[in-house]
Design a protein around this motif. Structure first.
Motif, mmCIF file in Angstrom:
data_model
loop_
_atom_site.group_PDB
_atom_site.id
_atom_site.type_symbol
_atom_site.label_atom_id
_atom_site.label_comp_id
_atom_site.label_asym_id
_atom_site.label_seq_id
_atom_site.Cartn_x
_atom_site.Cartn_y
_atom_site.Cartn_z
ATOM 1 N N LEU A 121 0.910 -1.136 0.345
ATOM 2 C CA LEU A 121 0.277 0.028 0.075
ATOM 3 C C LEU A 121 1.002 1.921 -0.318
ATOM 4 N N SER A 122 0.308 2.071 -0.801
ATOM 5 C CA SER A 122 1.108 3.821 -0.388
ATOM 6 C C SER A 122 0.533 4.422 -0.479
ATOM 7 N N THR A 123 1.769 5.156 0.193
ATOM 8 C CA THR A 123 0.777 6.015 1.937
ATOM 9 C C THR A 123 1.925 7.385 1.634
ATOM 10 N N PRO A 124 1.630 8.851 1.557
ATOM 11 C CA PRO A 124 2.603 9.113 2.013
ATOM 12 C C PRO A 124 3.681 9.684 2.541
ATOM 13 N N ALA A 125 3.654 9.319 3.336
ATOM 14 C CA ALA A 125 4.930 9.202 4.344
ATOM 15 C C ALA A 125 5.756 7.408 3.635
ATOM 16 N N ASN A 126 5.257 6.313 4.368
ATOM 17 C CA ASN A 126 6.292 5.310 3.371
ATOM 18 C C ASN A 126 5.245 4.270 2.484
ATOM 19 N N ASP A 127 5.583 3.009 1.885
ATOM 20 C CA ASP A 127 4.875 1.625 1.275
ATOM 21 C C ASP A 127 4.495 1.249 2.586
ATOM 22 N N ILE A 128 3.848 0.274 2.883
ATOM 23 C CA ILE A 128 2.612 -0.794 3.777
ATOM 24 C C ILE A 128 3.055 -2.222 3.211
ATOM 25 N N LEU A 129 3.638 -3.282 3.661
ATOM 26 C CA LEU A 129 3.491 -4.293 3.988
ATOM 27 C C LEU A 129 2.255 -4.940 4.146
ATOM 28 N N GLU A 130 1.139 -4.982 3.120
ATOM 29 C CA GLU A 130 -0.489 -6.057 3.770
ATOM 30 C C GLU A 130 0.422 -7.689 3.872
ATOM 31 N N LYS A 139 -1.743 -8.398 8.187
ATOM 32 C CA LYS A 139 -0.963 -7.497 9.484
ATOM 33 C C LYS A 139 -0.152 -6.466 8.264
ATOM 34 N N LEU A 140 -0.271 -5.100 9.472
ATOM 35 C CA LEU A 140 0.380 -4.299 8.261
ATOM 36 C C LEU A 140 2.174 -4.045 8.720
ATOM 37 N N LEU A 141 3.186 -3.863 8.274
ATOM 38 C CA LEU A 141 3.877 -3.386 8.492
ATOM 39 C C LEU A 141 4.730 -2.356 7.388
ATOM 40 N N PRO A 142 4.874 -0.887 8.181
ATOM 41 C CA PRO A 142 5.895 0.027 7.295
ATOM 42 C C PRO A 142 7.008 -1.043 6.776
ATOM 43 N N PHE A 143 7.132 0.082 5.593
ATOM 44 C CA PHE A 143 7.825 -0.602 4.159
ATOM 45 C C PHE A 143 9.532 0.109 3.932
ATOM 46 N N VAL A 144 9.887 0.093 5.265
ATOM 47 C CA VAL A 144 11.473 1.421 5.929
ATOM 48 C C VAL A 144 12.603 0.391 5.986
#
Length: 171
Positions: A121-130, A139-144
């Protein structure tokens, strides 16, 4: 056999200019400027269309196809998905990944399975792994990148750093 990858969807047409307005699903729209053709999905079949021109107006990307300009001709493209062949995709830097390469990766923290990547998932801050866990929960993980020890799309495996804070609620 070449695989196809979704890069955009036609959302509207500009009859005056003969242009198709695109909703992009790629972080690398510059590839549209260097490719000669796109593949458009019509009921599961990919049809090749040659590009006459690509324009960027503000945040929007517009594409003009060769031999298509009338409203009736253009309207059949609305809602259609646009693909490129894998061989036409741009090579990425070491720390960049195509979403389709991450989908299906199994994510671990040390030896504990966290889930399988179902979407990015794309968000303004960073992508998120679903992720989908073993018990079918989301479960959602920040893709940093600093949170990950290893990201190996070829092997379909991702390791989260134990000290990232992501694994703390996994006990």
């Amino acid at each position: 056999m070449d695989e196809f990858f979704l890069i955009a969807k036609v959302v509207s047409v500009s009859v005056k200019d003969g242009l198709l307005k695109l909703k992009l699903f790629t972080d690398h729209p510059e590839k549209l400027f260097t490719t000669d053709f796109i593949l458009v999905d019509f009921w599961g079949s990919k049809k090749k269309f040659f590009i006459e021109n690509v324009l960027k107006r503000g945040e929007n990307y517009l594409i003009k196809l060769k031999n298509f300009s009338a409203e009736r001709e253009l309207s059949v493209f609305i809602g259609r998905e646009i693909y490129l062949k894998q061989s036409d995709l741009l090579p990425l830097d070491d720390d960049s990944f195509y979403i389709h390469d991450l989908i299906g990766c199994k994510v671990y923290c040390l030896d504990k399975f966290l889930g399988e990547v179902k979407d990015v998932l794309s968000t303004p801050a960073n992508d998120i792994l679903e992720l989908i866990t073993e018990d079918k929960k989301v479960k959602l993980l920040p893709f940093v990148l600093k949170f990950f020890e290893e990201i190996n799309p070829g092997e379909k495996i991702i390791f989260v750093k134990a000290d990232s804070g992501i694994c703390d609620d996994e006990d």
